[in-house]
Enzyme design. Structure first.
Site, PDB file in Angstrom:
ATOM      1  N   LYS A 134      90.401 -13.566   3.320  1.00 39.98           N
ATOM      2  CA  LYS A 134      90.225 -13.357   1.874  1.00 39.98           C
ATOM      3  C   LYS A 134      90.116 -11.861   1.587  1.00 39.98           C
ATOM      4  O   LYS A 134      89.935 -11.054   2.514  1.00 39.98           O
ATOM      5  CB  LYS A 134      88.981 -14.093   1.381  1.00 39.98           C
ATOM      6  CG  LYS A 134      87.690 -13.593   2.006  1.00 39.98           C
ATOM      7  CD  LYS A 134      86.478 -14.347   1.481  1.00 39.98           C
ATOM      8  CE  LYS A 134      85.203 -13.776   2.117  1.00 39.98           C
ATOM      9  NZ  LYS A 134      83.981 -14.238   1.475  1.00 39.98           N
TER      10      LYS A 134
ATOM     11  N   TYR B 228      80.675  19.652  -7.965  1.00 39.36           N
ATOM     12  CA  TYR B 228      80.111  19.274  -9.258  1.00 39.36           C
ATOM     13  C   TYR B 228      78.584  19.285  -9.180  1.00 39.36           C
ATOM     14  O   TYR B 228      77.984  18.830  -8.207  1.00 39.36           O
ATOM     15  CB  TYR B 228      80.594  17.887  -9.676  1.00 39.36           C
ATOM     16  CG  TYR B 228      82.061  17.889 -10.007  1.00 39.36           C
ATOM     17  CD1 TYR B 228      82.517  18.489 -11.181  1.00 39.36           C
ATOM     18  CD2 TYR B 228      82.988  17.342  -9.141  1.00 39.36           C
ATOM     19  CE1 TYR B 228      83.879  18.519 -11.483  1.00 39.36           C
ATOM     20  CE2 TYR B 228      84.345  17.351  -9.429  1.00 39.36           C
ATOM     21  CZ  TYR B 228      84.782  17.944 -10.605  1.00 39.36           C
ATOM     22  OH  TYR B 228      86.113  17.975 -10.900  1.00 39.36           O
TER      23      TYR B 228
ATOM     24  N   MET C 122      86.007  12.551  -7.320  1.00 37.98           N
ATOM     25  CA  MET C 122      86.954  11.452  -7.467  1.00 37.98           C
ATOM     26  C   MET C 122      88.079  11.519  -6.433  1.00 37.98           C
ATOM     27  O   MET C 122      88.502  10.500  -5.905  1.00 37.98           O
ATOM     28  CB  MET C 122      87.545  11.457  -8.885  1.00 37.98           C
ATOM     29  CG  MET C 122      88.395  10.218  -9.168  1.00 37.98           C
ATOM     30  SD  MET C 122      89.194  10.216 -10.791  1.00 37.98           S
ATOM     31  CE  MET C 122      87.846   9.770 -11.841  1.00 37.98           C
TER      32      MET C 122
END
Lengths: 397, 397
Positions: free
Chosen positions: A58, A280, A328
């Site tokens: 799965k 950041y 990110m």
């Protein structure tokens, strides 16, 4: 609902071209090794007949992708999936042995599709029972009646279980099912005391009901192979991928090989002066002059954003600490001890023995399965290079 | 390296069929509204010429998928992507206005592909400079020279910046670039004091260098639209999707509309007796009789596994608490206050004003962008139903 048969995805093989971004290299050989290891545990190295093995695939094989793992699963007895669509995909990719659908809300029409046979289905509520009773096709699928246990997610509680069994048994006797088995799923298989307690519980519910049993998962079969080995079918998910389901030991400690290596190239190198901030929020400041590598992998690739302990990658085989905030598209690493590293040098994010996905999960305050399934769509999954040349025609399940 | 042009994915539209699993509904109208809102901020509701807008669509439009958002970006002036492959994909999907490649390691050959024009590229290291100098095609792309700033991820530090500018300026004068601009990226745009400090820093570096400037991102332009509005180009990512980049205010508070609604149906309902455990590790026990819904969404769909505060979903418009551990394929919710909820009833995981993705991110100890990009491949992204009928032919950028 009739499901359209999806196109079978073709596995990509790692190219010799320079690596541009984050990639997950998947080892079919490791998967095959892990199947063997699990089997040897269960049959006591060939001294008895072990149970049959459902390979749980799965969530696109726990993030490893079906296309890459199927070739390593030739010795499994069946594939266990969550959804009907996944079952169709496995058939489209050439899998001919049984498939177990564990979680779908199927209808009688779904189950009548001859392209899915041999099909096994988990029956976990009244609606599914009714669909099986409405099924015209003979014989229908093999049914596995799920006991709710103490997980309490789905399935029948003790009293209802026996009534549901009687209804399914009538279908079996009328030749309308190809089999009827007893199934449960542990809530606390990792904890020996609770494992025993859950076993006493389902054994009392199952007592006197004929049929094969499927009760053991990776954690249960690895911590107590004696019990699991005497069963009929076991289900293994996480261990297939080389990952330990048990606390305090990694896959290697259990004789498993990791099936995924996640890596990304260094994109850029910057020289920081003492006092320079990084990233950041300026959460890091250089205490002295420092070479920093920007690695082309971030939380949009699935790398965990919140590390609760020191994060590490491997550069040229040696550990390298993550500094600054995970962003990110990138992470930043301290290249002080790696004067040879430059743009293009790969950084390994997890996979090898000295940087297991279990260890990274621990640093990230999560579990290895979450990391593997969290790898996002923009990360190519590629076959391990050593396997590429021999892959054609040899990996068909 | 020549990149093959990828096939353009076709957006799927939400069907009327019963929902089987977790889906993300994407609103093109919300994206278009957010573009308008950002523009109005920058041009002071039409009282001046605002800067041009790069719509940042990296990471498959922050998880919203390019196919669904492009139709809402018609009023943006360009698309900003990370990689060359994404630029090809935008072109394949019909985008004709400029594209900015922000992070690629491109070669001269990559940049010569006429199918990418009008092309803008960020220049952030010496290697990229050399590739531009080696480019035979005239005019070449529009170059944006990146100042490293205090983020220190990539780009040129102050002294090197001026030297790199001089080299690019020579190319521009020789007609070998179609433009030359000045670019930087903030490290701490969310903090007013640091924002001002970073501005003083890059203004000193940029002083006297001609060319358009692109320095402002969502956080900077929303917290100080006056400054951003006087620039040449701005880049907006997170705000396009209706998500606030600022602490203490959600998108709605900034006049934005959320572009994603994540939902999943209740798969099963169980009745727990007082004292019954629930889920893996039995982290929850019912204090009294309780109806529990198993929702068909788990961490393999991208729902955060580690909630640091109380988790909530919406059922029939009303809050419903998450109980028990988040598992791979499901979460469990307390249906005490929802006697009408049954298998098939949708549970909303985030999106509406009273369950913003900002609020869920806060509960999960992360940021909204991480949640959106973390939605996995098995979750279909579908167009909002209200838009479906009018979508044909109207959404072309």
């Amino acid at each position: 609902m009739k499901t359209l048969q999806p196109a079978a995805p073709q596995p990509q093989v790692r190219s010799q071209a320079a690596q541009h971004g984050c990639v997950a290299i998947i080892s079919r050989q490791a998967i095959a090794h892990n199947v063997d290891t699990i089997r040897h545990r269960l049959d006591q190295d060939g001294q008895r007949d072990g149970p049959r093995l459902w390979a749980v695939v799965k969530a696109d094989a726990y993030g490893h992708t079906l296309a890459h793992v199927l070739g390593g699963l030739g010795k499994a007895d069946g594939l266990a999936v969550l959804e009907l669509e996944e079952a169709h995909l496995c058939r489209a990719m050439g899998w001919r042995k049984p498939i177990l659908i564990m979680h779908a809300r199927y209808t009688a029409a779904d189950l009548s599709d001859p392209g899915l046979a041999p099909l096994h289905v988990v029956v976990d509520n009244d609606e599914q029972l009714r669909h099986l009773e409405a099924l015209a096709q003979r014989p229908g699928p093999h049914a596995w009646l799920r006991y709710r246990g103490s997980l309490n997610h789905s399935g029948f509680a003790a009293a209802a279980y026996r009534r549901a069994y009687d209804r399914l048994h009538k279908l079996l006797q009328a030749g309308r099912l190809s089999g009827l088995g007893l199934l449960q799923h542990y809530a606390r298989a990792e904890e020996a005391e609770h494992l025993r307690e859950e076993r006493r519980d389902f054994e009392a519910v199952f007592a006197g009901l004929p049929g094969p049993r499927c009760t053991e998962n990776s954690a249960a079969l690895l911590s107590d192979p004696g019990y699991a080995g005497s069963g009929d079918w076991v289900r293994s998910g996480i261990a297939l991928y080389g990952i330990s389901p048990l606390a305090g030991v990694d896959g290697r400690g259990l004789g498993l090989l990791p099936a995924m290596t996640l890596s990304a190239p260094i994109h850029d190198v910057q020289l920081l002066a003492a006092g320079d901030p990084l990233g950041y929020g300026a959460t890091f400041r250089a205490a002295h002059q420092l070479r920093v590598g920007l690695v082309h992998c971030g939380y949009a690739d699935g790398y965990p954003r919140n590390l609760v302990a020191a994060g590490t990658v491997l550069v040229q085989g040696r550990p390298c600490r993550i500094i600054g905030r995970i962003s990110m598209d990138s992470i930043t690493i301290d290249l002080s001890g790696h004067p040879q590293a430059s743009p293009g040098t790969p950084a390994v994010l997890w996979g090898p023995p000295d940087l297991s996905v279990e260890a990274v999960a621990l640093s990230a305050g999560t579990i290895p399965a979450q990391l593997c399934v969290g790898i996002t769509g923009r990360v190519p999954r590629l076959a391990e290079a050593a396997e590429a040349s021999g892959a054609a025609g040899s990996g068909s399940p």
